[in-house]
Design a protein around this motif. Structure first.
Motif, mmCIF file in Angstrom:
data_model
loop_
_atom_site.group_PDB
_atom_site.id
_atom_site.type_symbol
_atom_site.label_atom_id
_atom_site.label_comp_id
_atom_site.label_asym_id
_atom_site.label_seq_id
_atom_site.Cartn_x
_atom_site.Cartn_y
_atom_site.Cartn_z
ATOM 1 N N ASP A 1 0.952 -1.210 -0.012
ATOM 2 C CA ASP A 1 -0.092 0.102 0.250
ATOM 3 C C ASP A 1 0.800 1.247 -0.068
ATOM 4 N N ASP A 2 0.153 2.576 0.147
ATOM 5 C CA ASP A 2 0.948 3.523 -0.079
ATOM 6 C C ASP A 2 1.758 3.950 1.103
ATOM 7 N N GLU A 3 1.406 3.438 2.192
ATOM 8 C CA GLU A 3 1.815 3.774 3.484
ATOM 9 C C GLU A 3 3.231 3.238 3.622
ATOM 10 N N HIS A 4 3.296 2.110 3.286
ATOM 11 C CA HIS A 4 4.499 1.163 3.199
ATOM 12 C C HIS A 4 5.068 0.607 1.828
ATOM 13 N N SER A 5 5.985 1.287 1.415
ATOM 14 C CA SER A 5 6.260 1.104 0.136
ATOM 15 C C SER A 5 7.353 -0.241 -0.129
ATOM 16 N N GLU A 6 7.649 -0.792 0.981
ATOM 17 C CA GLU A 6 8.771 -2.059 0.787
ATOM 18 C C GLU A 6 8.034 -3.125 0.018
ATOM 19 N N LEU A 7 8.755 -3.614 -0.757
ATOM 20 C CA LEU A 7 8.175 -4.860 -1.666
ATOM 21 C C LEU A 7 8.138 -6.150 -0.861
ATOM 22 N N PHE A 8 8.930 -6.377 0.153
ATOM 23 C CA PHE A 8 9.231 -7.616 0.949
ATOM 24 C C PHE A 8 8.651 -7.252 2.356
ATOM 25 N N ARG A 9 8.276 -8.303 2.917
ATOM 26 C CA ARG A 9 7.824 -8.148 4.273
ATOM 27 C C ARG A 9 8.405 -9.523 5.151
ATOM 28 N N THR A 10 8.136 -9.517 6.414
ATOM 29 C CA THR A 10 8.286 -10.720 7.052
ATOM 30 C C THR A 10 6.853 -11.427 7.145
ATOM 31 N N PRO A 11 6.689 -12.550 7.598
ATOM 32 C CA PRO A 11 5.494 -13.109 7.549
ATOM 33 C C PRO A 11 4.321 -12.356 8.231
ATOM 34 N N GLU A 12 4.747 -11.413 9.065
ATOM 35 C CA GLU A 12 3.846 -10.650 9.809
ATOM 36 C C GLU A 12 3.552 -9.256 9.015
ATOM 37 N N ALA A 13 4.114 -9.212 8.004
ATOM 38 C CA ALA A 13 3.892 -8.300 7.033
ATOM 39 C C ALA A 13 4.660 -6.910 7.524
ATOM 40 N N GLU A 14 5.746 -7.224 7.953
ATOM 41 C CA GLU A 14 6.554 -5.847 8.669
ATOM 42 C C GLU A 14 7.777 -5.773 7.465
ATOM 43 N N PRO A 15 8.182 -4.698 7.448
ATOM 44 C CA PRO A 15 9.200 -4.381 6.649
ATOM 45 C C PRO A 15 10.552 -4.847 7.390
ATOM 46 N N PHE A 16 11.700 -4.977 6.824
ATOM 47 C CA PHE A 16 12.900 -5.376 7.476
ATOM 48 C C PHE A 16 14.099 -5.035 6.663
ATOM 49 N N ASP A 17 15.108 -4.973 7.521
ATOM 50 C CA ASP A 17 16.446 -4.512 6.607
ATOM 51 C C ASP A 17 17.458 -5.280 6.360
ATOM 52 N N GLY A 18 18.430 -5.262 5.696
ATOM 53 C CA GLY A 18 19.386 -6.220 5.191
ATOM 54 C C GLY A 18 19.841 -7.011 6.280
ATOM 55 N N ASP A 19 20.087 -6.774 7.537
ATOM 56 C CA ASP A 19 20.597 -7.764 8.143
ATOM 57 C C ASP A 19 19.527 -8.946 8.607
ATOM 58 N N ASP A 20 18.219 -8.683 8.359
ATOM 59 C CA ASP A 20 17.240 -9.552 8.386
ATOM 60 C C ASP A 20 17.003 -10.470 7.386
ATOM 61 N N VAL A 21 17.580 -10.340 6.112
ATOM 62 C CA VAL A 21 17.164 -10.926 5.006
ATOM 63 C C VAL A 21 17.686 -12.219 5.306
ATOM 64 N N ASP A 22 18.561 -12.846 5.739
ATOM 65 C CA ASP A 22 18.542 -14.405 6.068
ATOM 66 C C ASP A 22 17.677 -15.037 6.920
ATOM 67 N N LEU A 23 17.302 -14.253 7.994
ATOM 68 C CA LEU A 23 16.296 -14.974 8.737
ATOM 69 C C LEU A 23 14.743 -14.794 8.022
ATOM 70 N N VAL A 24 14.492 -13.814 7.364
ATOM 71 C CA VAL A 24 13.203 -13.852 6.868
ATOM 72 C C VAL A 24 13.389 -14.824 5.536
ATOM 73 N N ARG A 25 14.450 -15.073 4.870
ATOM 74 C CA ARG A 25 14.474 -16.051 3.944
ATOM 75 C C ARG A 25 14.220 -17.421 4.420
#
Lengths: 307, 356
Positions: free
Chosen positions: A246-270
Motif C-alpha cells: 500500500d501507499d503507506e509502506h512502500s517496501e516490496l518484501f515483508r516478514t510473515p507478519e507483513a513488517e518491513p525488514f532491513d538487510g541484516d534480517d534478510v537471512d532470517l526472513v529467507r
C-alpha cells in the motif's frame, strides 16, 4: 444443459469437443456443438483457482473431474438486457470436482467452489456456471450454497461466522512462500541483501525488460539488474491480494507478519519464507497420499452412518 | 530396543499411542464414524501395503494385540498413552485414560498414562483431573482443542478457563502438556488447530512443557516460529514420521526445518499407534537420511545421536525416565517374559558397558 449434475460420470465421454486439439487433461469434458465457450478456456480459468492451503492450481492437483458446456437457447432462457451485456453470454458450464478427502476443511472446499464459479463466469461467453463438489461430507451444503450465491454462514447455520479470516491467513502463507522464490531469484541475479530489503514496487520494470525478465532498479535508480520475472510476478499477485503493497509502506518484501525488514534480517526472513513453502509441500504430500488411499480399489465404503 | 547393524542400541519410547474403540456399537454420532474413516485413510496412505490392517481390525484391536504390536513385533521399550475422549462421538469415549490404563495396569513399568482436561467442563473438569491424577499419578495431559461439546466446536489453550486448568496442572506437578495440533477437519470455518494459542500459554507457564503433537502440520511454519522463541515448546513427530516411507525427501525437508528451528533436544517420536505400527515406522525412521543438499541447506545432522534423542532420550528427560535403570529392570519384567526378550536386555549387549 442437461441439468442433471448427479448423473454418473462413467458415460460422459467427450462429445463434439470444439477444441479437439486440446486433450481433456481434467477428466471428462463435454461440449455441445453450438457452444461458444471452449473447454480450454474453461480449463484456463479453473487453472487460476488454487487450493488455498497448498497454493497450487486445482487443475494441476487434478481435482476437476468433469467439465460440461451447454449452449442455452437464448430466445427462451436469457432475459433481455443486463445478462447479455458482454455480447454473447449464452453458455451454461457445469464443473464437477472432488477433493483428496471427504473431510477436507469445509472452509477450504467452499473457497475453491466459489472461486471456480467466479472464474468460469468471468468468461464473456458464459451465462452461468454450476459447480458440484463430490464425495465430501458437506457436499450438499457447499454445492447448494455456492450455486445459490449464499454467504458461508447461511449455508452452514452452525458455523461461527464467515470464511474470510481463514482465507486471509492462507493468503498470507501463500504470499510468504512466494516471496521466498522471488527474493531467491533477485539474490541469484546479484542484488545485495540491503538492496533486496529496500526494494519498492516502483523499482520493478516489467514493460521494458526482455521477455520473461524483470528489470530491477537499484542504487537510487541508476543501475538496473535483470532477473527471472516469473517468481516476482507470482509474488506480486499475492502481495497485492493480501494488501501488503500500500501507499503507506512502500517496501516490496515483508516478514510473515507483513513488517518491513532491513538487510541484516534478510537471512532470517529467507529462512522463515522457506519454512512456509516446506509447510505447504508437507501438507501437499499428506493430501496426495490421502487422495491415493481414497481412490484405492479395495477401500471399504465411506461412512454410511445414519444414527 | 532397536539395535543397529553396528550393534548400537537405541532405547525407544513411543511418545504417542492409543488404545481406542471405534467399533460400530460405540459410535453415537456421524462424526465418530468420520473420525475413524479419516484415520483409516491416514493409515493406508502411509503404511506399506503388506502391513496394512483391515477396517474391522482397525476399529477395535484390544490390549493383547497392542502389547504384541509394540513389544513383540516392534522395538518399543516404553509407550506414552495420549487419550482422546471424543465423548460426543463415542458412547464410552474413543480412547480414554481409563481404557489406556487397562494395558498400563498389566505392564505398569512399560507405560505412562496421560490424563486430559477440557476447560469447558468447569469445576467438574478440575475434579476429574484431580481424580485422574490420583489414579495414575499423572505426568502429562493430552489436549484435544477441537473436541466438540454441545454447541461448542473447540476451545483455546490461551483462554482464561484453560489457564485455570494449566494452573491446576502446575500445582499437581503435571508438567507435560501435549496439545493436538493436526490437520483441520472440523469445525467448519475455523482453524481449530491453529497453533497461536500455544505461544501465550507457553510464555505464561514457563514451568510446563508444551508438546505440539503432529508438529502442527499443516501449520509447521507457525509452530517452528513459536517454538524457536519459547524454550518450553516441543514437537511430537506423529504424522510427520510416516512420510519417511513414501516421501523421504519431503520428510528430510521437514526434519531439516525442525532440527534447525527447535534443535535435536525438543523433538519426540510417536507412532500414533494404531494409526501406524511402530515396527516398520521405527525402522524407517532409523534408516532415514538427509540428502547432502538438505544438510547444506539446513546445517543440521540426522545422525545416530540425533535419532537416539528423538526416539527415546528426549521423552525420558520430560518424563523422568532413567533409561539405564529401565534396561536393568526390563531384563525380567512381564513384557520380557511374555515376548521372550530376556536376551534383548541382557547385560553386555551394549558394545561398551555404561559407566555413568
Amino acid at each position: 444443459m442437461s441439468s442433471n449434475p448427479s448423473a454418473p460420470d462413467a458415460g460422459d465421454d467427450a462429445v463434439g469437443a470444439t477444441d479437439a486439439s486440446d486433450p481433456p487433461e481434467t477428466g471428462d469434458v463435454e461440449v455441445t456443438p453450438d457452444a461458444a465457450t471452449s473447454a480450454s478456456a474453461v480449463r484456463d480459468r479453473l487453472d487460476g483457482v488454487t487450493d488455498p492451503e497448498l497454493d497450487t492450481s486445482i487443475v494441476e492437483l487434478d481435482y476437476v473431474d468433469t467439465i460440461r458446456i451447454d449452449a442455452v437457447d437464448t430466445d427462451a432462457d436469457a432475459p433481455t438486457g443486463a445478462d447479455a451485456d458482454s455480447g454473447n453470454a449464452s453458455d451454461d458450464v457445469f464443473v464437477g470436482f472432488t477433493l483428496p478427502t471427504a473431510w477436507c476443511s469445509p472452509a477450504f472446499a467452499w473457497m475453491m467452489a466459489g472461486d471456480a464459479r467466479e472464474a468460469v463466469e468471468s468468461l464473456p461467453t458464459v451465462a452461468r456456471a454450476e459447480i458440484e463438489l463430490r464425495d465430501h461430507m458437506h457436499e450438499q451444503e457447499i454445492t447448494r450454497g455456492i450455486n445459490e450465491g449464499l454467504p458461508f454462514e447461511e449455508a452452514f447455520p452452525d458455523a461461527d461466522g464467515g470464511v474470510e479470516s481463514v482465507r486471509l491467513e492462507l493468503d498470507r502463507k501463500a504470499r510468504t512462500a512466494r516471496q521466498h522464490d522471488a527474493t531467491g531469484a533477485l539474490l541469484d541475479a546479484g542484488l545485495t541483501r540491503d538492496q533486496v530489503a529496500g526494494l519498492t514496487r516502483d523499482d520493478l520494470d516489467f514493460a521494458d525488460a526482455p521477455a520473461d525478465r524483470v528489470r530491477v532498479w537499484v542504487r537510487d535508480g541508476t543501475v538496473a539488474v535483470e532477473a527471472d520475472a516469473a517468481p516476482v510476478e507470482h509474488y506480486l499477485e499475492k502481495a497485492e491480494a493480501t494488501g501488503v503493497l500500500d501507499d503507506e509502506h512502500s517496501e516490496l518484501f515483508r516478514t510473515p507478519e507483513a513488517e518491513p525488514f532491513d538487510g541484516d534480517d534478510v537471512d532470517l526472513v529467507r529462512k522463515r519464507t522457506r519454512l512456509a513453502g516446506v509447510n505447504m509441500g508437507g501438507q501437499g504430500t499428506v493430501c496426495d497420499a490421502l487422495n491415493e488411499a481414497r481412490h484405492a480399489e479395495d477401500r471399504p465404503p465411506l461412512s454410511t452412518f445414519s444414527g | 530396543m532397536y539395535v543397529t547393524d553396528e550393534g548400537d542400541e537405541v532405547f525407544v519410547i513411543d511418545g504417542h499411542i492409543h488404545l481406542w474403540d471405534a467399533s460400530e456399537e460405540n459410535i453415537v454420532h456421524e462424526g465418530g464414524e468420520q473420525f475413524i474413516q479419516c484415520f483409516y485413510d491416514y493409515h493406508t496412505s502411509f503404511t506399506p501395503e503388506e502391513r496394512q490392517w483391515s477396517m474391522e481390525e482397525y476399529r477395535k484391536y484390544g490390549t493383547e494385540r497392542m502389547a504384541e504390536d509394540l513389544f513383540g513385533n516392534a522395538a518399543v521399550d516404553m509407550g506414552i498413552f495420549q487419550p482422546t475422549y471424543l465423548s460426543e462421538f463415542y458412547e464410552d469415549g474413543f480412547n480414554t485414560a481409563e481404557d489406556n490404563a487397562e494395558l498400563a495396569e498389566q505392564y505398569p513399568e512399560r507405560f505412562v498414562v496421560n490424563g486430559t482436561f477440557d476447560p469447558r467442563d468447569g469445576e467438574e473438569g478440575i475434579e476429574y483431573l484431580e481424580e485422574l491424577n490420583r489414579a495414575y499419578d499423572l505426568q502429562g495431559v493430552k489436549l484435544y482443542t477441537a473436541e466438540w461439546r454441545g454447541d461448542s466446536k473447540g476451545w483455546r489453550l490461551d483462554s482464561e478457563a484453560s489457564f485455570e486448568f494449566l494452573e491446576k496442572c502446575s500445582e499437581l506437578g503435571i508438567e507435560n502438556i501435549h496439545a493436538h495440533k493436526g490437520p483441520t477437519i472440523r469445525p467448519l470455518n475455523r482453524d481449530a488447530f491453529d497453533v497461536a494459542d500455544v505461544d501465550d500459554a507457553a510464555t505464561s507457564f514457563p514451568e510446563l512443557n508444551f508438546v505440539v503433537e503432529h508438529v502442527g502440520l499443516p501449520r509447521l511454519d507457525d509452530f517452528c516460529w513459536i517454538a524457536a522463541q519459547e524454550p518450553n515448546v516441543y514437537g511430537g513427530l506423529a504424522v510427520a514420521a510416516p512420510m519417511a516411507v513414501h516421501r523421504p525427501r519431503k520428510f528430510g525437508e521437514i526434519m531439516g526445518e525442525l532440527l534447525f528451528w527447535l534443535g535435536e533436544d525438543r523433538l519426540l517420536f510417536g507412532s500414533d499407534y494404531a494409526l501406524w505400527n511402530p515396527d516398520w515406522l521405527v525402522e524407517t525412521f532409523m534408516d532415514a537420511e538427509l540428502t547432502d543438499e538438505q544438510r547444506d541447506e539446513y546445517g543440521v545432522e540426522l545422525d545416530l545421536d540425533t535419532k537416539r534423542k528423538i526416539l527415546g532420550e528426549n521423552a525420558a528427560e520430560l518424563y523422568d525416565i532413567d533409561i539405564e535403570e529401565k534396561k536393568t529392570q526390563f531384563r525380567s519384567d512381564g513384557v520380557t517374559d511374555e515376548f521372550g526378550l530376556a536376551d534383548h536386555y541382557a547385560d553386555g549387549t551394549s558394545p561398551a558397558p555404561a559407566d555413568d
